[in-house]
Enzyme design. Sequence first.
Site, PDB file in Angstrom:
ATOM      1  N   PRO A 278       0.835  -1.202   0.000  1.00 42.49           N
ATOM      2  CA  PRO A 278       0.000   0.000   0.000  1.00 42.49           C
ATOM      3  C   PRO A 278       0.870   1.252   0.000  1.00 42.49           C
ATOM      4  CG  PRO A 278      -0.008  -1.012   2.163  1.00 42.49           C
ATOM      5  CD  PRO A 278       0.722  -1.957   1.261  1.00 42.49           C
ATOM      6  N   LYS A 279       0.427   2.282  -0.707  1.00 47.67           N
ATOM      7  CA  LYS A 279       1.137   3.559  -0.762  1.00 47.67           C
ATOM      8  C   LYS A 279       0.437   4.541   0.169  1.00 47.67           C
ATOM      9  CE  LYS A 279       3.665   7.041  -2.088  1.00 47.67           C
ATOM     10  NZ  LYS A 279       3.138   7.927  -1.022  1.00 47.67           N
TER      11      LYS A 279
END
Length: 326
Positions: free
Chosen positions: A27-28
């Site tokens: 995830p960013k």
Amino acid sequence: MPRPPLKVMLAESVSTLPRGGRLAYEPKFDGHRMVIFRTGERVLLQARSGRIITDAFPDLAAAARQLPEGTVLDGEVVVWSEGRTDFAAVQKRAAATPGRAPALARQLPASYAAFDLLAEDGADLRTSAYEKRRGRLVALLGTMGPPLQAVPMTLDADEAATWYDTLPGIGVEGLVIKGLDQTYRSGTRAWMKLRHTSAHDAVVVGFTGARSRPHALVLVLPDDDTPVVSSPLAPALRIQAAAALPAQAASGTGIGADDAFGPGAAPVAMAAGLGEVAYQPVAAGLSAEVEQRTTRHATTTVLRLRLPPDAVGDGDGDGDLSGTSG
């Protein structure tokens, strides 16, 4: 062993979720890039630009002293607010003077989402495969707990797609995709990044032109601490920005302040096609939704302004000021 200033590895935007091959998905988070150096008795925290920001994050510096000597981490610093990441709060922390930093650390405690281990026991790991670095990162941080934690990772593209669909509500702006066999190539865009949209929030740190009718806004974007100048504002946005810009000028804010440019020096930001441009800094309090496009030069266009919830907005109660009708 890597030493500051260290050029970080970057990601190239993609429009669809890559599948197949030996890929990892992370995830960013919507925060600021930070490299942590634990060498000897020292801890240094470096922003993506290379600027040392240790004094701005005393809470993370204290946590990093628990790392073994000879450790270098790459990751994202985030601040959680009401169950989601708050980029404006991260920028406020990053811009804090040494005198203000301890109080802000108590008010807005930071977390560090580590996604790479660049050195361990003084040995440079950048030439090792990501798969090996990831395993050692998890082993290193697994017993430590908050505020230093490894980001989640999956090898399952379907699970990654579920993350992409369900995590925006907590401030996850997309996914970063990495090859399991990839080495860490400083300064290159060899990872892939899938965003939910080309539009995202940025913090307003200044403006160009007259305060009564700003020509452009100076912004700090997620994952980067280098101020950039937006494209010229639309006429309606110029009027709204003039009313919404914080009245007081920024002072000692770390970004565009005397400690970065020298006493009395005018702060500068990067403008597409023009290089460095002087600007008037403002105190924190205003953010904007922006869109980034790359043609000959990367451009940043302001779509709408966002005010804090307790500020006077445009009358509809949501704190948004848009330059478009409807």
